[in-house]
Design an enzyme around this catalytic site. Sequence first.
Site, PDB file in Angstrom:
ATOM      1  N   LYS A 183      -3.665  -2.221  -3.578  1.00  0.00           N
ATOM      2  CA  LYS A 183      -3.894  -0.779  -3.639  1.00  0.00           C
ATOM      3  C   LYS A 183      -2.728  -0.060  -2.961  1.00  0.00           C
ATOM      4  O   LYS A 183      -2.635  -0.019  -1.740  1.00  0.00           O
ATOM      5  CB  LYS A 183      -5.202  -0.385  -2.941  1.00  0.00           C
ATOM      6  CG  LYS A 183      -5.588   1.038  -3.318  1.00  0.00           C
ATOM      7  CD  LYS A 183      -6.455   1.723  -2.301  1.00  0.00           C
ATOM      8  CE  LYS A 183      -5.705   2.300  -1.147  1.00  0.00           C
ATOM      9  NZ  LYS A 183      -4.751   3.380  -1.493  1.00  0.00           N
ATOM     10  N   GLY A 235      -0.040   0.188   7.350  1.00  0.00           N
ATOM     11  CA  GLY A 235      -0.438   1.582   7.502  1.00  0.00           C
ATOM     12  C   GLY A 235      -0.597   1.918   8.968  1.00  0.00           C
ATOM     13  O   GLY A 235       0.031   1.290   9.828  1.00  0.00           O
ATOM     14  N   CYS A 292       8.361   2.594  10.313  1.00  0.00           N
ATOM     15  CA  CYS A 292       7.506   2.069  11.394  1.00  0.00           C
ATOM     16  C   CYS A 292       8.317   1.465  12.531  1.00  0.00           C
ATOM     17  O   CYS A 292       7.938   1.555  13.693  1.00  0.00           O
ATOM     18  CB  CYS A 292       6.565   1.023  10.828  1.00  0.00           C
ATOM     19  SG  CYS A 292       7.455  -0.240   9.895  1.00  0.00           S
ATOM     20  N   GLU A 394       3.574   7.586  18.163  1.00  0.00           N
ATOM     21  CA  GLU A 394       4.441   7.563  16.993  1.00  0.00           C
ATOM     22  C   GLU A 394       4.439   8.949  16.332  1.00  0.00           C
ATOM     23  O   GLU A 394       3.390   9.559  16.177  1.00  0.00           O
ATOM     24  CB  GLU A 394       3.902   6.528  16.007  1.00  0.00           C
ATOM     25  CG  GLU A 394       4.753   6.391  14.773  1.00  0.00           C
ATOM     26  CD  GLU A 394       4.207   5.368  13.791  1.00  0.00           C
ATOM     27  OE1 GLU A 394       3.006   5.432  13.466  1.00  0.00           O
ATOM     28  OE2 GLU A 394       4.983   4.522  13.350  1.00  0.00           O
TER      29      GLU A 394
END
Length: 489
Positions: A183, A235, A292, A394
């Site tokens: 996905k 994610g 990231c 972050e």
Amino acid sequence: MTTAVADLTRPDVHLHIGAERLAEGSAGTFDHVNPASGKSDKTIPMAGPDEVDRAVAAAAEAFESWKRTAPAERARLLHRLADLIAANTEKFGRLGAMDNGTPLGTVASLTEKSIAWTRYYAGWADKITAEVTSTLTADGEFGYTLRQPYGVVGIIITWNGPLISLAMKIPPAVAAGNTVVVKPSELTPFSAELFADLVVEAGFPPGVINILPGDAASGAALVEHPQVKKVSFTGGPATASKILAACAPTMKPAVLELGGKSANIVFEDADLQAACGFGTIMSVGAMAGQGCAFPTRMLVHESIYEQVVATVKAIAEQIVVGDPFAEGTFAGPVVNQAAFERIQGVIAKAKEDGARLVTGGEPARLDGELAGGFFLQPTVFADVDPQSDLAQNEVFGPVLAITPFRDEAHAIEIANGTRYGLSGYVHTKDLKRGLRVAEELITGEVLINGAANLAVNRPFGGLGLSGLGKEGGKAGIEEFLFTKGIGIA
Ligand code: NAD
């Protein structure tokens, strides 16, 4: 110079289930917004639990023969896929820029990495070996291990590298003999559409690689599906916590590649031009800061502090923010309106908290059809308190935090002082010091003097809020194999 962004045709997106290519999903549609213009540019079908169920059934059926497929054949198909990605480099460039506004040049280098990751794991397919654990003469029984695929793996990815994320996860999973239901992020459906078509062209049997456009609910249905035996997710930590909670009742294993607040330690003997170039480009330039593992905290020895701040400012101010399709653009927009507003909120809070704004801090105003795009100026703060929100959380946008340190121990203490642990960066000419600091940093990787991210043969993946498990290298394929011990009396 701008090109006619709106003239570029967005491909129709489909649900790829087994041999089927469906134009509609039961969860309705999603309006894709072009981040460079702020305008809707395509309606995307969304998979609901029904289609997740069908895709998992297709993958489960395909698993029965795929696990018996000769490893050399799996390798051949993955090499063919790599060839096709290479042949479509230009197309992936355009689709990547349409997906999330990443400039063509950056997408091209990520496509090159995607080809390398696909080939690397093609190479692993027929090199998976196991161990003899006991022998008849010495132990009285013969024992050995098998390394076996899990079955159907559920793969959920984010939007910042829509092709590289596919290439980091799918090739090792299928090389190991698993089948997958993938996905992609609803925000970036276009690269995955071409990838799905190339999977068919490469000749993979139907059901081995299923790709479903979908949203958070589709992702949750995939994670919870009883026939999904392992999850691999890229994610944010908040979603990862939900995924872990959903996996807990059945002890489903999960690889979680999450965010970071990686420190870039610049010692007084570093090559300052190189260290500042790397630290600035990789935090407030490349991918508009949406990476990231980017070095988003720069820790600088106090003796060179102001010199570094001035150099970073000069470099940041040269970064060209603009049309992802225009030659010379280095940074595109951030991914959507929500990110655009959230990052401006982070900037406002950093000012309130007393950090010194060195450059940027505002939306980057562009003309014409780009006037509504989500462009931000490369933003640098100095004198950032290591305990402040900006240093602790972050941002996932073009905002760098610079903080001074007194000595090596102080630098390590600040670097290790967040809840994340993805990457660490060190700049020094004293290699012994570089290696010593590398041992002390509590991170999944350390890159010294500008070594590149995402080298395929080096394991990548963090600790703490940065996640669980590895991608890359031998460790990356081992995530998709479980070990069975066998004894013969
Ligand atoms: P996100 O967690 O919101 O979404 C990621 C994916 O999860 C999307 O496909 C989304 O649809 C899906 N999802 C959302 N809720 C879900 C649920 N309950 N169950 C299953 N799936 C669900 O992440 P984001 O904000 O889009 O991405 C940014 C984050 O990704 C940042 O933290 C970034 O650092 C991280 N990231 C990590 C890496 C890495 O390899 N370590 C790489 C890129 C990005």
